[in-house]
Design a protein around this motif. Structure first.
Motif, mmCIF file in Angstrom:
data_model
loop_
_atom_site.group_PDB
_atom_site.id
_atom_site.type_symbol
_atom_site.label_atom_id
_atom_site.label_comp_id
_atom_site.label_asym_id
_atom_site.label_seq_id
_atom_site.Cartn_x
_atom_site.Cartn_y
_atom_site.Cartn_z
ATOM 1 N N GLY A 122 46.104 19.963 -5.695
ATOM 2 C CA GLY A 122 45.823 20.129 -4.276
ATOM 3 C C GLY A 122 46.469 21.342 -3.642
ATOM 4 O O GLY A 122 46.114 21.731 -2.528
ATOM 5 N N ASP A 123 47.397 21.965 -4.353
ATOM 6 C CA ASP A 123 48.084 23.150 -3.830
ATOM 7 C C ASP A 123 47.188 24.373 -3.882
ATOM 8 O O ASP A 123 46.107 24.369 -4.498
ATOM 9 C CB ASP A 123 49.355 23.423 -4.633
ATOM 10 N N SER A 124 47.674 25.436 -3.260
ATOM 11 C CA SER A 124 46.999 26.728 -3.287
ATOM 12 C C SER A 124 47.890 27.752 -3.978
ATOM 13 O O SER A 124 49.120 27.612 -3.991
ATOM 14 C CB SER A 124 46.684 27.201 -1.871
ATOM 15 N N LEU A 125 47.251 28.775 -4.529
ATOM 16 C CA LEU A 125 47.988 29.827 -5.222
ATOM 17 C C LEU A 125 47.120 31.084 -5.222
ATOM 18 O O LEU A 125 45.893 30.983 -5.313
ATOM 19 C CB LEU A 125 48.285 29.399 -6.660
ATOM 20 N N ARG A 126 47.754 32.244 -5.101
ATOM 21 C CA ARG A 126 47.019 33.484 -5.188
ATOM 22 C C ARG A 126 47.547 34.306 -6.356
ATOM 23 O O ARG A 126 48.755 34.560 -6.442
ATOM 24 C CB ARG A 126 47.127 34.311 -3.899
ATOM 25 N N VAL A 127 46.637 34.706 -7.222
ATOM 26 C CA VAL A 127 46.991 35.626 -8.297
ATOM 27 C C VAL A 127 46.401 36.991 -7.973
ATOM 28 O O VAL A 127 45.348 37.087 -7.340
ATOM 29 C CB VAL A 127 46.516 35.127 -9.673
ATOM 30 N N SER B 288 42.475 27.422 -4.103
ATOM 31 C CA SER B 288 42.892 26.297 -3.288
ATOM 32 C C SER B 288 42.390 25.003 -3.907
ATOM 33 O O SER B 288 41.546 25.019 -4.806
ATOM 34 C CB SER B 288 42.387 26.451 -1.853
ATOM 35 N N SER B 289 42.899 23.900 -3.411
ATOM 36 C CA SER B 289 42.535 22.575 -3.944
ATOM 37 C C SER B 289 42.600 22.565 -5.461
ATOM 38 O O SER B 289 41.679 22.103 -6.135
ATOM 39 C CB SER B 289 41.132 22.182 -3.467
ATOM 40 N N LEU B 290 43.691 23.063 -5.984
ATOM 41 C CA LEU B 290 43.819 23.210 -7.430
ATOM 42 C C LEU B 290 43.848 21.856 -8.126
ATOM 43 O O LEU B 290 44.375 20.858 -7.587
ATOM 44 C CB LEU B 290 45.077 24.012 -7.766
ATOM 45 N N LYS B 291 43.275 21.846 -9.321
ATOM 46 C CA LYS B 291 43.173 20.636 -10.130
ATOM 47 C C LYS B 291 43.846 20.891 -11.478
ATOM 48 O O LYS B 291 43.942 22.050 -11.909
ATOM 49 C CB LYS B 291 41.701 20.286 -10.360
ATOM 50 N N PRO B 292 44.257 19.833 -12.166
ATOM 51 C CA PRO B 292 44.853 20.028 -13.489
ATOM 52 C C PRO B 292 43.942 20.801 -14.441
ATOM 53 O O PRO B 292 44.426 21.566 -15.287
ATOM 54 C CB PRO B 292 45.094 18.604 -13.974
ATOM 55 N N GLU B 293 42.631 20.628 -14.299
ATOM 56 C CA GLU B 293 41.703 21.338 -15.185
ATOM 57 C C GLU B 293 41.619 22.833 -14.896
ATOM 58 O O GLU B 293 40.961 23.573 -15.631
ATOM 59 C CB GLU B 293 40.306 20.713 -15.132
#
Length: 124
Positions: free
Chosen positions: A15-20, A84-89
């Motif tokens: 559910g977190d967000s991250l920017r690469v 955003s809305s990151l998932k384990p997959e």
């Protein structure tokens, strides 16, 4: 010498967000298509998102549509992937890639330059 250097990966929760980000050097990529691919353990490298030379045209893989946004800053020779809305997959090594021409493609073998990748891990 052309270099693509990714940054911004890390460990996040579902559910977190991250920017690469990807910084290009050695030549200007303002007239070239760029993309992000990813490779999870035991799986083949897969297309994530691509962007045209001026940032108007974008393509996304179905699993990330509506959650990921690709963007670029030609003045700084950088491309970003906002997730955003990151998932384990989504856990994978994320690679930046650049073509030598403006035509956008989802095919990895049509990208001439590659970064070394940045690890993104999403915990459940």
């Amino acid at each position: 010498q052309v270099q693509l250097v990714e940054s911004g990966g890390g460990l996040v929760q579902t559910g977190d967000s991250l920017r690469v980000s990807c910084a290009a050097s050695g030549r200007a990529f303002g007239n070239a298509a760029m993309a992000w691919f990813r490779q999870a353990p035991g799986k083949e490298r897969e297309f994530v998102a691509a962007i045209g030379w001026n940032g108007v045209l974008t393509y996304y893989a179905d699993p990330v549509k509506g959650r990921f946004t690709i963007s670029r800053d030609n003045a700084k020779n950088t491309v970003h992937l906002q997730m955003s809305s990151l998932k384990p997959e989504d856990t994978a090594v994320y690679y930046c890639a650049a073509r030598t021409i403006a035509i956008v493609t989802k095919r990895a073998n049509e990208y001439a330059y590659w970064g070394q990748g940045t690890q993104v891990t999403v915990s459940s």
